[in-house]
Write a protein that holds these residues in place. Structure first.
Motif, mmCIF file in Angstrom:
data_model
loop_
_atom_site.group_PDB
_atom_site.id
_atom_site.type_symbol
_atom_site.label_atom_id
_atom_site.label_comp_id
_atom_site.label_asym_id
_atom_site.label_seq_id
_atom_site.Cartn_x
_atom_site.Cartn_y
_atom_site.Cartn_z
ATOM 1 N N GLY A 223 2.453 1.928 -3.331
ATOM 2 C CA GLY A 223 1.527 2.133 -4.438
ATOM 3 C C GLY A 223 1.320 0.915 -5.321
ATOM 4 O O GLY A 223 0.724 1.015 -6.393
ATOM 5 N N CYS A 224 1.781 -0.238 -4.884
ATOM 6 C CA CYS A 224 1.646 -1.464 -5.679
ATOM 7 C C CYS A 224 0.178 -1.805 -5.949
ATOM 8 O O CYS A 224 -0.171 -2.289 -7.034
ATOM 9 N N LEU A 225 -0.673 -1.530 -4.937
ATOM 10 C CA LEU A 225 -2.077 -1.924 -5.055
ATOM 11 C C LEU A 225 -2.885 -0.985 -5.954
ATOM 12 O O LEU A 225 -4.057 -1.230 -6.199
ATOM 13 N N ARG A 226 -2.257 0.064 -6.454
ATOM 14 C CA ARG A 226 -2.928 0.901 -7.458
ATOM 15 C C ARG A 226 -3.047 0.149 -8.779
ATOM 16 O O ARG A 226 -4.021 0.309 -9.501
ATOM 17 N N CYS A 227 -2.029 -0.651 -9.093
ATOM 18 C CA CYS A 227 -2.005 -1.372 -10.372
ATOM 19 C C CYS A 227 -2.305 -2.862 -10.233
ATOM 20 O O CYS A 227 -2.685 -3.504 -11.212
ATOM 21 N N LYS B 197 -5.997 -5.372 -12.223
ATOM 22 C CA LYS B 197 -6.254 -3.956 -12.477
ATOM 23 C C LYS B 197 -5.456 -3.630 -13.732
ATOM 24 O O LYS B 197 -5.600 -4.341 -14.724
ATOM 25 N N ASP B 198 -4.619 -2.599 -13.702
ATOM 26 C CA ASP B 198 -3.726 -2.350 -14.843
ATOM 27 C C ASP B 198 -2.688 -3.465 -14.966
ATOM 28 O O ASP B 198 -2.192 -3.742 -16.043
ATOM 29 N N LYS C 167 7.446 0.531 -11.386
ATOM 30 C CA LYS C 167 7.879 1.340 -10.243
ATOM 31 C C LYS C 167 8.709 0.494 -9.279
ATOM 32 O O LYS C 167 8.371 -0.641 -8.982
ATOM 33 N N ARG D 220 0.830 -1.210 0.000
ATOM 34 C CA ARG D 220 0.000 0.000 0.000
ATOM 35 C C ARG D 220 0.865 1.260 0.000
ATOM 36 O O ARG D 220 0.609 2.185 -0.764
#
Length: 117
Positions: free
Chosen positions: A43-47, A54-55, A97, A40
């Motif tokens: 920012g791993c869970l953004r994608c 997700k992406d 990232k 979290r």
């Protein structure tokens, strides 16, 4: 005769212990809470979702693809640490990232957590 049966029994026991060790989880237990917190923060869970794409692919998909391979952990650590290019569905590429943390144990724990999904 007793000696032969005792020897066989010891060999069988030794083989069972070897099999149990081979299939048992790593001696180093995954700290799931720390791994998810790091994911979290970085920012791993953004994608990546844990159980849905997700992406990027979900962690369950990544685990299913890699966990049976002997080099899975090293491969994912390299992927996370190396800033490799990732390709998206629309065809564009970006550098993956890289986590800000340089703590190898945290990254290893994150990878082991991903592979445990």
């Amino acid at each position: 005769m007793k000696s032969t049966s005792t020897t066989r029994m010891l060999l069988a026991s030794g083989m069972m212990v070897g099999v149990a060790l081979a299939i048992s989880p790593s001696a180093h237990a995954v700290d799931a809470a720390a791994a998810e917190k790091l994911a979290r923060q970085e920012g791993c869970l953004r994608c990546h979702g844990i159980d849905r794409a997700k992406d990027g692919p979900s962690y369950k998909e990544l685990a299913a693809k890699h966990k049976t391979k002997p080099d899975a952990e090293a491969k994912l650590i390299k992927h996370l640490s190396g800033g490799v290019k990732v390709k998206f569905e629309d065809g564009h590429e970006e550098d993956h990232k890289v986590p800000k943390t340089k703590d190898a144990d945290q990254i290893k724990n994150l990878v082991q957590w991903i592979l445990s999904q």
